[in-house]
Design a protein around this motif. Sequence first.
Motif, PDB file in Angstrom:
ATOM      1  N   VAL A   7      41.663   9.576  20.687  1.00 54.93           N
ATOM      2  CA  VAL A   7      43.000  10.083  20.397  1.00 54.93           C
ATOM      3  C   VAL A   7      43.415   9.462  19.064  1.00 54.93           C
ATOM      4  O   VAL A   7      43.441   8.233  18.926  1.00 54.93           O
ATOM      5  N   SER A   8      43.724  10.311  18.086  1.00 50.79           N
ATOM      6  CA  SER A   8      43.866   9.790  16.719  1.00 50.79           C
ATOM      7  C   SER A   8      44.924  10.537  15.928  1.00 50.79           C
ATOM      8  O   SER A   8      45.193  11.720  16.159  1.00 50.79           O
ATOM      9  N   GLY A   9      45.480   9.827  14.975  1.00 55.82           N
ATOM     10  CA  GLY A   9      46.291  10.478  13.971  1.00 55.82           C
ATOM     11  C   GLY A   9      45.414  11.380  13.129  1.00 55.82           C
ATOM     12  O   GLY A   9      44.217  11.134  12.954  1.00 55.82           O
ATOM     13  N   GLY A  10      46.006  12.443  12.599  1.00 54.96           N
ATOM     14  CA  GLY A  10      45.243  13.383  11.801  1.00 54.96           C
ATOM     15  C   GLY A  10      44.638  12.773  10.555  1.00 54.96           C
ATOM     16  O   GLY A  10      43.637  13.273  10.032  1.00 54.96           O
ATOM     17  N   ALA A  11      45.200  11.669  10.084  1.00 58.85           N
ATOM     18  CA  ALA A  11      44.705  11.033   8.867  1.00 58.85           C
ATOM     19  C   ALA A  11      43.249  10.611   8.975  1.00 58.85           C
ATOM     20  O   ALA A  11      42.541  10.543   7.965  1.00 58.85           O
ATOM     21  N   LEU A  45      48.766   9.350  25.155  1.00 54.37           N
ATOM     22  CA  LEU A  45      48.126   8.211  25.801  1.00 54.37           C
ATOM     23  C   LEU A  45      49.042   7.638  26.878  1.00 54.37           C
ATOM     24  O   LEU A  45      48.602   7.328  27.995  1.00 54.37           O
ATOM     25  N   ARG A  46      50.324   7.522  26.559  1.00 51.93           N
ATOM     26  CA  ARG A  46      51.289   7.001  27.532  1.00 51.93           C
ATOM     27  C   ARG A  46      51.375   7.884  28.771  1.00 51.93           C
ATOM     28  O   ARG A  46      51.636   7.406  29.869  1.00 51.93           O
ATOM     29  N   ALA A  47      51.149   9.177  28.564  1.00 54.84           N
ATOM     30  CA  ALA A  47      51.228  10.119  29.677  1.00 54.84           C
ATOM     31  C   ALA A  47      49.946  10.167  30.505  1.00 54.84           C
ATOM     32  O   ALA A  47      49.872  10.906  31.492  1.00 54.84           O
ATOM     33  N   GLY A  48      48.945   9.388  30.096  1.00 55.94           N
ATOM     34  CA  GLY A  48      47.720   9.298  30.883  1.00 55.94           C
ATOM     35  C   GLY A  48      46.558  10.124  30.391  1.00 55.94           C
ATOM     36  O   GLY A  48      45.559  10.276  31.111  1.00 55.94           O
ATOM     37  N   ALA A  49      46.640  10.662  29.166  1.00 57.61           N
ATOM     38  CA  ALA A  49      45.516  11.425  28.626  1.00 57.61           C
ATOM     39  C   ALA A  49      44.275  10.543  28.570  1.00 57.61           C
ATOM     40  O   ALA A  49      44.358   9.380  28.163  1.00 57.61           O
ATOM     41  N   PRO A  50      43.108  11.051  28.991  1.00 58.45           N
ATOM     42  CA  PRO A  50      41.900  10.227  28.970  1.00 58.45           C
ATOM     43  C   PRO A  50      41.501   9.891  27.539  1.00 58.45           C
ATOM     44  O   PRO A  50      41.397  10.778  26.691  1.00 58.45           O
ATOM     45  N   ALA A  51      41.313   8.622  27.270  1.00 59.54           N
ATOM     46  CA  ALA A  51      40.936   8.185  25.930  1.00 59.54           C
ATOM     47  C   ALA A  51      40.212   6.858  26.019  1.00 59.54           C
ATOM     48  O   ALA A  51      40.622   5.965  26.766  1.00 59.54           O
ATOM     49  N   ASP A  52      39.123   6.761  25.259  1.00 56.14           N
ATOM     50  CA  ASP A  52      38.398   5.498  25.154  1.00 56.14           C
ATOM     51  C   ASP A  52      38.863   4.678  23.960  1.00 56.14           C
ATOM     52  O   ASP A  52      38.722   3.455  23.939  1.00 56.14           O
ATOM     53  N   LEU A  53      39.389   5.374  22.967  1.00 53.17           N
ATOM     54  CA  LEU A  53      39.691   4.739  21.688  1.00 53.17           C
ATOM     55  C   LEU A  53      40.864   5.467  21.049  1.00 53.17           C
ATOM     56  O   LEU A  53      40.998   6.676  21.168  1.00 53.17           O
ATOM     57  N   VAL A  54      41.724   4.697  20.371  1.00 48.60           N
ATOM     58  CA  VAL A  54      42.797   5.311  19.578  1.00 48.60           C
ATOM     59  C   VAL A  54      42.665   4.857  18.129  1.00 48.60           C
ATOM     60  O   VAL A  54      42.196   3.756  17.842  1.00 48.60           O
ATOM     61  N   ILE A  55      43.055   5.747  17.221  1.00 48.31           N
ATOM     62  CA  ILE A  55      43.219   5.384  15.815  1.00 48.31           C
ATOM     63  C   ILE A  55      44.591   5.905  15.409  1.00 48.31           C
ATOM     64  O   ILE A  55      44.799   7.117  15.254  1.00 48.31           O
ATOM     65  N   LEU A  56      45.526   4.993  15.291  1.00 46.43           N
ATOM     66  CA  LEU A  56      46.912   5.336  14.990  1.00 46.43           C
ATOM     67  C   LEU A  56      47.445   4.351  13.958  1.00 46.43           C
ATOM     68  O   LEU A  56      46.716   3.495  13.477  1.00 46.43           O
ATOM     69  N   THR A  57      48.703   4.462  13.610  1.00 43.31           N
ATOM     70  CA  THR A  57      49.261   3.506  12.660  1.00 43.31           C
ATOM     71  C   THR A  57      49.251   2.102  13.257  1.00 43.31           C
ATOM     72  O   THR A  57      49.329   1.929  14.478  1.00 43.31           O
ATOM     73  N   ARG A  58      49.185   1.127  12.376  1.00 44.54           N
ATOM     74  CA  ARG A  58      49.135  -0.269  12.825  1.00 44.54           C
ATOM     75  C   ARG A  58      50.334  -0.597  13.720  1.00 44.54           C
ATOM     76  O   ARG A  58      50.200  -1.256  14.760  1.00 44.54           O
ATOM     77  N   ALA A  59      51.520  -0.110  13.334  1.00 50.03           N
ATOM     78  CA  ALA A  59      52.723  -0.402  14.113  1.00 50.03           C
ATOM     79  C   ALA A  59      52.650   0.208  15.509  1.00 50.03           C
ATOM     80  O   ALA A  59      53.031  -0.431  16.503  1.00 50.03           O
ATOM     81  N   LEU A  60      52.154   1.436  15.595  1.00 46.03           N
ATOM     82  CA  LEU A  60      52.043   2.081  16.899  1.00 46.03           C
ATOM     83  C   LEU A  60      51.008   1.407  17.782  1.00 46.03           C
ATOM     84  O   LEU A  60      51.221   1.228  18.985  1.00 46.03           O
ATOM     85  N   VAL A  61      49.883   1.016  17.200  1.00 45.57           N
ATOM     86  CA  VAL A  61      48.847   0.340  17.991  1.00 45.57           C
ATOM     87  C   VAL A  61      49.368  -0.991  18.505  1.00 45.57           C
ATOM     88  O   VAL A  61      49.110  -1.376  19.664  1.00 45.57           O
ATOM     89  N   ALA A  62      50.125  -1.710  17.684  1.00 51.23           N
ATOM     90  CA  ALA A  62      50.716  -2.981  18.137  1.00 51.23           C
ATOM     91  C   ALA A  62      51.659  -2.737  19.309  1.00 51.23           C
ATOM     92  O   ALA A  62      51.689  -3.513  20.275  1.00 51.23           O
ATOM     93  N   LYS A  63      52.421  -1.650  19.231  1.00 54.66           N
ATOM     94  CA  LYS A  63      53.334  -1.310  20.324  1.00 54.66           C
ATOM     95  C   LYS A  63      52.572  -0.961  21.590  1.00 54.66           C
ATOM     96  O   LYS A  63      52.939  -1.374  22.698  1.00 54.66           O
ATOM     97  N   LEU A  64      51.478  -0.211  21.437  1.00 56.46           N
ATOM     98  CA  LEU A  64      50.662   0.143  22.603  1.00 56.46           C
ATOM     99  C   LEU A  64      50.018  -1.086  23.230  1.00 56.46           C
ATOM    100  O   LEU A  64      49.823  -1.138  24.449  1.00 56.46           O
ATOM    101  N   ALA A  65      49.699  -2.090  22.414  1.00 58.00           N
ATOM    102  CA  ALA A  65      49.167  -3.343  22.948  1.00 58.00           C
ATOM    103  C   ALA A  65      50.234  -4.058  23.773  1.00 58.00           C
ATOM    104  O   ALA A  65      49.942  -4.614  24.848  1.00 58.00           O
TER     105      ALA A  65
END
Length: 235
Positions: A7-11, A45-65
């Motif tokens: 699950v990734s940002g389009g960038a 991801l928060r809604a439960g979509a199956p994902a092994d890996l995310v690539i998102l903005t640093r701020a969003l990944v920190a929030k997800l952690a």
Amino acid sequence: MNSLNLVSGGAAHGLVASVAAIFREQTGFEISGEFGAVGFMADKLRAGAPADLVILTRALVAKLAEENLVIAGSIRDVGMVETALAVRAGDAKLSVSNADDLRNALLAADAIYVPDTKTSTAGLHVASVLDRLGIAVAVGSRLKIYPNGATAMRHLAACDAARPLGCTQSTEIIATLGVELSGSLPRGYDLATTYTGAITVQSVHAMAAQALIDLLTATEAAALRAQAGFLNVEA
């Protein structure tokens, strides 16, 4: 063949595509990726979509952690991406070096192609820039808003407007046939966003996810990152 769910940002779409064959050869895994506006991807991801890996903005990944949705120890920066201007292939590129140049370029465009102005990194920034330039109302009817930058750029490439312009992240511009990178936004209106990878807590292929992070961030992949539009992360 096994698939790694991303699950990734389009960038990051172009960069991931550039290493997919190498990754398959090294691990035996295909990459099953979903790419879109980062806010929307995080909510999936928060809604439960199956994902092994995310690539998102640093701020969003920190929030997800913080939300215990990704493994904090797996977090690694991939690179920085600039929000930039795009023109249709064959159209004249713009010379935009200051706020007045940018204002004039946007006012002169009869169609402005942008990603979602509420959930995407570049779209949110575009909305802010238009407000700061004082032209949000003047160009509002010309905005062509799409779910993500890649879709916006495909429509820019196919449009029949006389003076179209696009604004999204440079990686999405570079990855789209029919559009060309025209240049960065001027100082004071620019944006460079760090994208970060992390393994999800729910990952069922954590070793393969780690292998993809390693591949994307390896020193040997520096040329591929640059070609895709990623800049080195500032210390």
